[in-house]
Design an enzyme around this catalytic site. Structure first.
Site, PDB file in Angstrom:
ATOM      1  N   LYS A 160       0.777  -1.198  -0.045  1.00 23.44           N
ATOM      2  CA  LYS A 160       0.085  -0.011  -0.169  1.00 23.44           C
ATOM      3  C   LYS A 160       0.791   1.251   0.093  1.00 23.44           C
ATOM      4  O   LYS A 160       2.068   1.323   0.199  1.00 23.44           O
ATOM      5  CB  LYS A 160      -0.825  -0.093   1.129  1.00 23.44           C
ATOM      6  CG  LYS A 160      -1.963  -1.165   1.109  1.00 23.44           C
ATOM      7  CD  LYS A 160      -3.089  -0.911   2.208  1.00 23.44           C
ATOM      8  CE  LYS A 160      -4.034  -2.168   1.961  1.00 23.44           C
ATOM      9  NZ  LYS A 160      -5.255  -1.871   2.975  1.00 23.44           N
ATOM     10  N   TYR A 166     -12.664  -2.006  -4.187  1.00 23.67           N
ATOM     11  CA  TYR A 166     -13.029  -2.112  -2.965  1.00 23.67           C
ATOM     12  C   TYR A 166     -14.733  -2.004  -2.823  1.00 23.67           C
ATOM     13  O   TYR A 166     -15.177  -1.724  -1.671  1.00 23.67           O
ATOM     14  CB  TYR A 166     -12.365  -1.155  -1.840  1.00 23.67           C
ATOM     15  CG  TYR A 166     -10.977  -1.367  -1.382  1.00 23.67           C
ATOM     16  CD1 TYR A 166     -10.876  -2.590  -0.676  1.00 23.67           C
ATOM     17  CD2 TYR A 166     -10.057  -0.555  -1.583  1.00 23.67           C
ATOM     18  CE1 TYR A 166      -9.664  -2.799   0.074  1.00 23.67           C
ATOM     19  CE2 TYR A 166      -8.678  -1.135  -1.106  1.00 23.67           C
ATOM     20  CZ  TYR A 166      -8.543  -2.134  -0.343  1.00 23.67           C
ATOM     21  OH  TYR A 166      -7.280  -2.388   0.236  1.00 23.67           O
ATOM     22  N   PHE A 174     -15.838   3.489   6.564  1.00 20.75           N
ATOM     23  CA  PHE A 174     -14.422   3.917   6.396  1.00 20.75           C
ATOM     24  C   PHE A 174     -14.058   3.951   4.670  1.00 20.75           C
ATOM     25  O   PHE A 174     -12.895   4.323   4.444  1.00 20.75           O
ATOM     26  CB  PHE A 174     -13.471   2.810   6.887  1.00 20.75           C
ATOM     27  CG  PHE A 174     -13.782   1.426   6.499  1.00 20.75           C
ATOM     28  CD1 PHE A 174     -13.204   0.891   5.234  1.00 20.75           C
ATOM     29  CD2 PHE A 174     -14.571   0.576   7.355  1.00 20.75           C
ATOM     30  CE1 PHE A 174     -13.517  -0.465   5.038  1.00 20.75           C
ATOM     31  CE2 PHE A 174     -14.545  -0.880   6.823  1.00 20.75           C
ATOM     32  CZ  PHE A 174     -13.908  -1.335   5.826  1.00 20.75           C
ATOM     33  N   ARG A 220      -1.781 -14.679   4.356  1.00 19.40           N
ATOM     34  CA  ARG A 220      -2.611 -14.023   5.463  1.00 19.40           C
ATOM     35  C   ARG A 220      -1.966 -14.196   6.890  1.00 19.40           C
ATOM     36  O   ARG A 220      -2.061 -13.214   7.608  1.00 19.40           O
ATOM     37  CB  ARG A 220      -4.150 -14.566   5.672  1.00 19.40           C
ATOM     38  CG  ARG A 220      -4.785 -13.975   4.224  1.00 19.40           C
ATOM     39  CD  ARG A 220      -6.140 -14.668   4.416  1.00 19.40           C
ATOM     40  NE  ARG A 220      -7.041 -14.094   5.543  1.00 19.40           N
ATOM     41  CZ  ARG A 220      -7.702 -12.806   5.434  1.00 19.40           C
ATOM     42  NH1 ARG A 220      -7.462 -11.950   4.306  1.00 19.40           N
ATOM     43  NH2 ARG A 220      -8.431 -12.379   6.421  1.00 19.40           N
ATOM     44  N   THR A 231      -5.962  -7.604  10.169  1.00 23.65           N
ATOM     45  CA  THR A 231      -6.254  -6.269   9.355  1.00 23.65           C
ATOM     46  C   THR A 231      -5.989  -4.964  10.293  1.00 23.65           C
ATOM     47  O   THR A 231      -5.178  -3.807  10.143  1.00 23.65           O
ATOM     48  CB  THR A 231      -7.608  -6.316   8.844  1.00 23.65           C
ATOM     49  OG1 THR A 231      -7.904  -7.263   8.245  1.00 23.65           O
ATOM     50  CG2 THR A 231      -8.063  -4.946   8.316  1.00 23.65           C
ATOM     51  N   ARG A 289       1.975  -6.331   9.312  1.00 21.22           N
ATOM     52  CA  ARG A 289       1.212  -5.251   9.833  1.00 21.22           C
ATOM     53  C   ARG A 289       1.709  -4.783  11.317  1.00 21.22           C
ATOM     54  O   ARG A 289       1.708  -3.685  11.469  1.00 21.22           O
ATOM     55  CB  ARG A 289      -0.336  -5.582  10.018  1.00 21.22           C
ATOM     56  CG  ARG A 289      -1.092  -5.271   8.620  1.00 21.22           C
ATOM     57  CD  ARG A 289      -1.859  -6.432   7.911  1.00 21.22           C
ATOM     58  NE  ARG A 289      -2.568  -5.893   6.786  1.00 21.22           N
ATOM     59  CZ  ARG A 289      -3.784  -6.812   6.374  1.00 21.22           C
ATOM     60  NH1 ARG A 289      -3.895  -7.929   6.979  1.00 21.22           N
ATOM     61  NH2 ARG A 289      -4.399  -6.327   5.598  1.00 21.22           N
ATOM     62  N   ASN A 332      -2.528   0.265   6.764  1.00 17.86           N
ATOM     63  CA  ASN A 332      -1.914  -0.943   7.382  1.00 17.86           C
ATOM     64  C   ASN A 332      -0.956  -1.913   6.345  1.00 17.86           C
ATOM     65  O   ASN A 332      -0.960  -3.041   6.658  1.00 17.86           O
ATOM     66  CB  ASN A 332      -3.333  -1.804   7.622  1.00 17.86           C
ATOM     67  CG  ASN A 332      -4.177  -2.326   6.607  1.00 17.86           C
ATOM     68  OD1 ASN A 332      -3.821  -2.041   5.241  1.00 17.86           O
ATOM     69  ND2 ASN A 332      -4.990  -3.332   6.764  1.00 17.86           N
ATOM     70  N   HIS A 383      -2.222  -5.290   1.470  1.00 20.91           N
ATOM     71  CA  HIS A 383      -3.667  -5.984   1.390  1.00 20.91           C
ATOM     72  C   HIS A 383      -3.390  -7.608   0.904  1.00 20.91           C
ATOM     73  O   HIS A 383      -2.338  -7.932   0.114  1.00 20.91           O
ATOM     74  CB  HIS A 383      -4.428  -5.599   0.456  1.00 20.91           C
ATOM     75  CG  HIS A 383      -5.507  -6.107   0.034  1.00 20.91           C
ATOM     76  ND1 HIS A 383      -6.700  -6.283   0.577  1.00 20.91           N
ATOM     77  CD2 HIS A 383      -5.610  -7.015  -1.204  1.00 20.91           C
ATOM     78  CE1 HIS A 383      -7.786  -6.936  -0.216  1.00 20.91           C
ATOM     79  NE2 HIS A 383      -7.163  -7.507  -1.154  1.00 20.91           N
ATOM     80  N   GLU A 441      -9.903 -10.737  -7.504  1.00 22.15           N
ATOM     81  CA  GLU A 441      -9.015  -9.554  -7.343  1.00 22.15           C
ATOM     82  C   GLU A 441      -7.753  -9.686  -8.425  1.00 22.15           C
ATOM     83  O   GLU A 441      -7.256  -8.453  -8.850  1.00 22.15           O
ATOM     84  CB  GLU A 441      -8.411  -9.490  -6.036  1.00 22.15           C
ATOM     85  CG  GLU A 441      -9.229  -9.146  -4.818  1.00 22.15           C
ATOM     86  CD  GLU A 441      -8.861  -9.287  -3.526  1.00 22.15           C
ATOM     87  OE1 GLU A 441      -9.605  -8.807  -2.552  1.00 22.15           O
ATOM     88  OE2 GLU A 441      -7.984  -9.529  -3.410  1.00 22.15           O
TER      89      GLU A 441
END
Ligand code: CMP
Length: 142
Positions: free
Chosen positions: A10, A50, A58, A86, A92, A103, A113, A116, A127
């Site tokens: 990100k 998203y 948010f 993950r 998250t 994270r 964070n 993704h 995705e």
């Protein structure tokens, strides 16, 4: 089973020069990068990606953040890639992320964070297709 998952470094992580550090974690975990690109998302691209969160409070802040600078997108391949990725990312919300996860180490907040990752094989397929054509994915034979 060998599977693919989708990953984003990100804008906050790119800004802090953490691309290589994050890629090192993927490679150390045995996940192979089979596609990658850098993009500065438009609002339309971020909102589409998203879309499932469109009604969440948010959403606007998430789109602001995800369009605030360039990101790195990649497809990761490996055994149980969705679950392993993950695990490497952590929760998250960085306040809940286990020590040693991406994270825990690199997030600045719940929104910023750092990374993704797809939450299921079905999300991964959607995705990956959102950002990559089949011809941009390079299966790794060694
Ligand atoms: P990500 O895995 O990219 O999926 C949706 C993103 O929304 C999430 O990471 C966070 O960056 C962001 N976000 C911001 N607030 C929340 C929230 N309250 N719950 C879940 N995700 C949030």
């Amino acid at each position: 089973t060998i599977e693919r998952t989708f990953s984003i470094v990100k804008p906050n992580a790119v800004a802090k020069n953490l691309i290589g550090a994050i890629y090192s974690r993927f490679e150390a975990a045995g996940l192979k990068i089979v596609a990658a690109k850098m993009l500065h998302l438009t609002r339309e691209q971020a909102e589409g990606f998203y879309a499932e969160h469109a009604e969440r409070p948010f959403f606007g802040g998430l789109v602001d953040f995800m369009t605030s600078g360039p990101i790195i997108l990649q497809v990761l391949e490996g055994k149980d890639a969705v679950r392993r990725h993950r695990e490497i990312m952590g929760a998250t919300n960085p306040e809940n992320a286990l020590a040693g996860t991406l994270r825990a180490d690199y997030a600045d907040s719940l929104t910023e964070n750092a990374v993704h990752g797809s939450d299921s094989a079905e999300s991964a397929a959607r995705e990956i297709a959102y950002f990559f054509s089949e011809g941009e994915i390079c299966p790794r034979t060694r």
